[in-house]
Design a protein around this motif. Structure first.
Motif, mmCIF file in Angstrom:
data_model
loop_
_atom_site.group_PDB
_atom_site.id
_atom_site.type_symbol
_atom_site.label_atom_id
_atom_site.label_comp_id
_atom_site.label_asym_id
_atom_site.label_seq_id
_atom_site.Cartn_x
_atom_site.Cartn_y
_atom_site.Cartn_z
ATOM 1 N N LYS A 6 0.852 -1.192 0.000
ATOM 2 C CA LYS A 6 0.000 0.000 0.000
ATOM 3 C C LYS A 6 0.888 1.242 0.000
ATOM 4 O O LYS A 6 1.935 1.286 0.626
ATOM 5 N N SER A 7 0.402 2.239 -0.704
ATOM 6 C CA SER A 7 1.170 3.472 -0.809
ATOM 7 C C SER A 7 0.257 4.654 -0.497
ATOM 8 O O SER A 7 -0.931 4.644 -0.812
ATOM 9 N N SER A 8 0.794 5.680 0.113
ATOM 10 C CA SER A 8 -0.003 6.863 0.441
ATOM 11 C C SER A 8 0.149 7.952 -0.610
ATOM 12 O O SER A 8 -0.287 9.071 -0.408
ATOM 13 N N THR A 9 0.742 7.626 -1.754
ATOM 14 C CA THR A 9 0.967 8.619 -2.801
ATOM 15 C C THR A 9 -0.327 9.217 -3.350
ATOM 16 O O THR A 9 -0.390 10.427 -3.540
ATOM 17 N N PRO A 10 -1.399 8.473 -3.591
ATOM 18 C CA PRO A 10 -2.635 9.107 -4.086
ATOM 19 C C PRO A 10 -3.225 10.114 -3.098
ATOM 20 O O PRO A 10 -3.694 11.173 -3.489
ATOM 21 N N TRP A 11 -3.196 9.798 -1.834
ATOM 22 C CA TRP A 11 -3.732 10.729 -0.840
ATOM 23 C C TRP A 11 -2.871 11.986 -0.729
ATOM 24 O O TRP A 11 -3.389 13.095 -0.558
ATOM 25 N N LEU A 12 -1.594 11.810 -0.820
ATOM 26 C CA LEU A 12 -0.693 12.956 -0.763
ATOM 27 C C LEU A 12 -0.892 13.850 -1.979
ATOM 28 O O LEU A 12 -0.958 15.081 -1.862
ATOM 29 N N ALA A 13 -1.072 13.259 -3.139
ATOM 30 C CA ALA A 13 -1.323 14.038 -4.351
ATOM 31 C C ALA A 13 -2.661 14.766 -4.249
ATOM 32 O O ALA A 13 -2.790 15.930 -4.648
#
Length: 72
Positions: A6-13
């Protein structure tokens, strides 16, 4: 087997994009002259102050006469 990391990149973007939009809206309102309007300052102000009359000052007590010098 599929990689399930899992990555938090979409939420950060999404968060950074929201902040960019908010800053753009604030900049548009400020530079277009909208938002808070400047209050109109009156050109002259008339001030009328009615103060009560001060009570009279009582007479000061008289100083005693200076003593007579003693002869030598």
């Amino acid at each position: 087997m599929a990689d399930e990391s899992k990555s938090s990149t979409p939420w950060l973007a999404f968060l950074v994009g929201g902040l960019v939009v908010a800053v753009a809206v604030i900049a548009f309102v400020v530079y277009s002259g909208g938002g808070l309007s400047k209050p109109q300052i009156p050109s002259s102000v008339e001030v009328d102050v009615n103060l009560p009359k001060a009570p009279p000052i009582p007479d000061a007590p008289k100083l005693p006469d200076a003593p007579m010098p003693t002869p030598k």
